[in-house]
Design a protein around this motif. Structure first.
Motif, short mmCIF file in Angstrom:
data_model
loop_
_atom_site.label_atom_id
_atom_site.label_comp_id
_atom_site.label_asym_id
_atom_site.label_seq_id
_atom_site.Cartn_x
_atom_site.Cartn_y
_atom_site.Cartn_z
N MET A 114 0.79 -1.22 0.00
CA MET A 114 0.00 0.00 0.00
C MET A 114 0.82 1.28 0.00
O MET A 114 0.32 2.33 -0.37
CB MET A 114 -0.90 0.03 1.25
CG MET A 114 -1.92 -1.09 1.33
SD MET A 114 -3.17 -0.96 0.05
CE MET A 114 -3.95 0.58 0.48
N SER A 115 2.06 1.23 0.43
CA SER A 115 2.76 2.45 0.83
C SER A 115 3.76 2.99 -0.17
O SER A 115 4.37 2.25 -0.93
CB SER A 115 3.49 2.19 2.16
OG SER A 115 2.60 1.71 3.13
N ASP A 116 3.94 4.32 -0.10
CA ASP A 116 5.07 4.98 -0.76
C ASP A 116 6.25 5.02 0.20
O ASP A 116 7.39 4.90 -0.21
CB ASP A 116 4.68 6.40 -1.16
CG ASP A 116 3.53 6.42 -2.14
OD1 ASP A 116 3.60 5.69 -3.14
OD2 ASP A 116 2.55 7.15 -1.90
N ARG A 117 5.94 5.21 1.50
CA ARG A 117 6.97 5.17 2.54
C ARG A 117 6.37 4.43 3.73
O ARG A 117 5.18 4.56 4.00
CB ARG A 117 7.41 6.58 2.95
CG ARG A 117 8.04 7.37 1.82
CD ARG A 117 8.31 8.81 2.23
NE ARG A 117 9.46 8.89 3.12
CZ ARG A 117 9.60 9.82 4.05
NH1 ARG A 117 8.64 10.71 4.26
NH2 ARG A 117 10.68 9.87 4.80
N VAL A 118 7.20 3.68 4.43
CA VAL A 118 6.74 2.87 5.56
C VAL A 118 7.55 3.23 6.80
O VAL A 118 8.78 3.32 6.75
CB VAL A 118 6.92 1.36 5.27
CG1 VAL A 118 6.35 0.53 6.42
CG2 VAL A 118 6.27 0.97 3.96
N ALA A 119 6.84 3.42 7.92
CA ALA A 119 7.49 3.60 9.22
C ALA A 119 7.23 2.33 10.03
O ALA A 119 6.08 1.98 10.27
CB ALA A 119 6.93 4.81 9.94
N VAL A 120 8.30 1.64 10.43
CA VAL A 120 8.17 0.46 11.28
C VAL A 120 8.39 0.90 12.73
O VAL A 120 9.44 1.42 13.06
CB VAL A 120 9.20 -0.62 10.89
CG1 VAL A 120 9.08 -1.83 11.83
CG2 VAL A 120 9.00 -1.07 9.45
N PHE A 121 7.36 0.69 13.56
CA PHE A 121 7.43 1.09 14.96
C PHE A 121 7.82 -0.11 15.83
O PHE A 121 7.34 -1.22 15.62
CB PHE A 121 6.08 1.61 15.44
CG PHE A 121 5.79 3.02 15.00
CD1 PHE A 121 5.95 4.08 15.88
CD2 PHE A 121 5.36 3.29 13.71
CE1 PHE A 121 5.67 5.38 15.48
CE2 PHE A 121 5.08 4.58 13.30
CZ PHE A 121 5.24 5.63 14.19
N ASN A 122 8.66 0.15 16.83
CA ASN A 122 9.05 -0.86 17.80
C ASN A 122 9.08 -0.20 19.17
O ASN A 122 9.83 0.76 19.37
CB ASN A 122 10.42 -1.44 17.45
CG ASN A 122 10.86 -2.54 18.39
OD1 ASN A 122 10.05 -3.13 19.11
ND2 ASN A 122 12.15 -2.84 18.40
#
Length: 275
Positions: A114-122
Motif C-alpha cells: 500500500m505504501s510509498d513510505r513505511v514507518a516500522v514502529f518498535n
C-alpha cells in the motif's frame, strides 16, 4: 448508521457542520462517485457487501475534504481475496483524491503493497522509515529484518564461520540457492556456501520453503517458486544433505542498536509524502 441510506450516511458529517442541503447532497454524491458507488445512494448498509461498506466509510471521511486521512487497519475484518481487491481500490482512490493516507496495519505484506513510505514502529519509536523496497532489501536492524518479510539471521560465531567476518547479517530466503551435496558450486570469493541438512519442506502454493539446518548451527529458510506442476523433487529432499549458496552482495549487515534507544528523525518537510 443502519437506519440511514448510504447517501444519508455520507452526508451526516456535513449535516453536523450545518452545510446547506444542496451543497451536502452534491458533495456526498461526488464522494460516492470517487469510491465507485454511483447508484448505491438509496441502499441501506445491510444491502451492501463488506467491501462496499468499507467504501461507504471511506466516502464518509472523504466528503469532509481532509488534508490527511488516517486509516487504522481498515481492511482487517475482510477476507483475503476482498482485502487484496480493496488494497488496489484504496491505492487508486488515493491517487484520485491526491491527499496523504496514513495507513496503520500489522500486516507486513499489506504495508509493502500500500505504501510509498513505511514507518516500522518498535516499542513506540520508529525503528526505520523508508520506501518499501529499501525497507525490505536493506533493513537497518534485526527487528525490521524479522518483522518485514521472512529473514535469515546470521550472527556471532556462526557469521565468522560461514561468512568469514564478525557481525550480524541477514539474507532473504529467495536469495538462497540450494544444491545437492555432490553438485555444490566451485569456490568463489563473491559467493558464500554452507552445507546442511533439509529438515522440512513447506508447500505454500505459489512457493515452497525448505528449512535447512546448517552444519555450523543455525536454521535457514530457502524459498523456491513453484514453476513446475509438481513439488515431488522438493519433498524428496527432506533429510538430504545439501549446500546452500548466496551472493555476498545479497547479505545485509545489520545495526545492533538496542530497540527504543533513539528514534529515527522524521523530516518535517517531507511528512506530507508519508503513506
Amino acid at each position: 448508521f443502519p437506519h440511514m441510506s448510504v447517501l444519508q450516511n455520507v452526508e451526516y458529517g456535513l449535516r453536523v457542520k450545518k452545510v446547506p442541503k444542496g451543497e451536502r447532497r452534491k458533495r456526498a454524491e461526488e464522494a460516492l462517485s470517487t469510491v465507485r458507488l454511483d447508484g448505491y445512494a438509496n441502499r441501506r448498509p445491510h444491502q451492501l457487501s463488506g467491501g462496499q461498506r468499507q467504501r461507504v466509510a471511506l466516502a464518509r471521511a472523504l466528503v469532509n475534504r481532509p488534508k490527511v486521512l488516517l486509516l487504522d487497519e481498515p481492511l482487517g475484518a475482510l477476507d483475503l481475496k476482498l482485502r487484496r481487491e480493496m488494497q488496489v481500490e484504496l491505492k487508486q482512490i488515493q491517487r484520485d483524491v491526491g491527499i496523504t493516507f496514513v495507513f496503520v496495519t500489522h500486516d507486513q505484506e499489506e504495508a509493502l503493497t500500500m505504501s510509498d513510505r513505511v514507518a516500522v514502529f518498535n516499542e513506540g519509536r520508529i525503528e526505520q522509515l523508508a520506501t518499501p523496497f529499501e525497507l525490505y532489501e536493506n533493513p537497518t536492524s534485526p527487528f525490521v529484518a524479522g518483522f518485514v518479510g521472512t529473514s535469515n539471521l546470521i550472527e556471532g560465531a556462526v557469521a565468522e564461520a560461514v561468512i568469514g567476518e564478525a557481525g550480524t547479517f541477514v539474507v532473504r530466503p529467495e536469495k538462497l540457492l540450494m544444491h545437492a551435496e555432490g553438485a555444490a558450486p566451485a569456490p568463489d570469493p563473491a559467493t558464500v556456501a554452507a552445507p546442511g541438512v533439509v529438515r522440512e519442506v513447506v508447500y505454500l502454493g505459489a512457493s515452497t520453503h525448505s528449512i535447512v539446518e546448517l552444519d555450523a548451527g543455525p536454521t535457514l529458510t530457502v524459498s523456491h517458486q513453484n514453476a513446475e506442476r509438481t513439488i515431488d523433487a522438493a519433498l524428496e529432499r527432506r533429510q538430504q544433505r545439501v549446500v546452500l549458496s548466496w551472493r555476498r552482495d545479497h547479505l545485509v549487515a545489520l545495526n545492533q542498536q538496542p530497540a527504543g534507544s533513539a528514534p529515527v528523525p522524521v523530516d518535517a518537510t517531507r511528512q506530507e509524502e508519508t503513506a
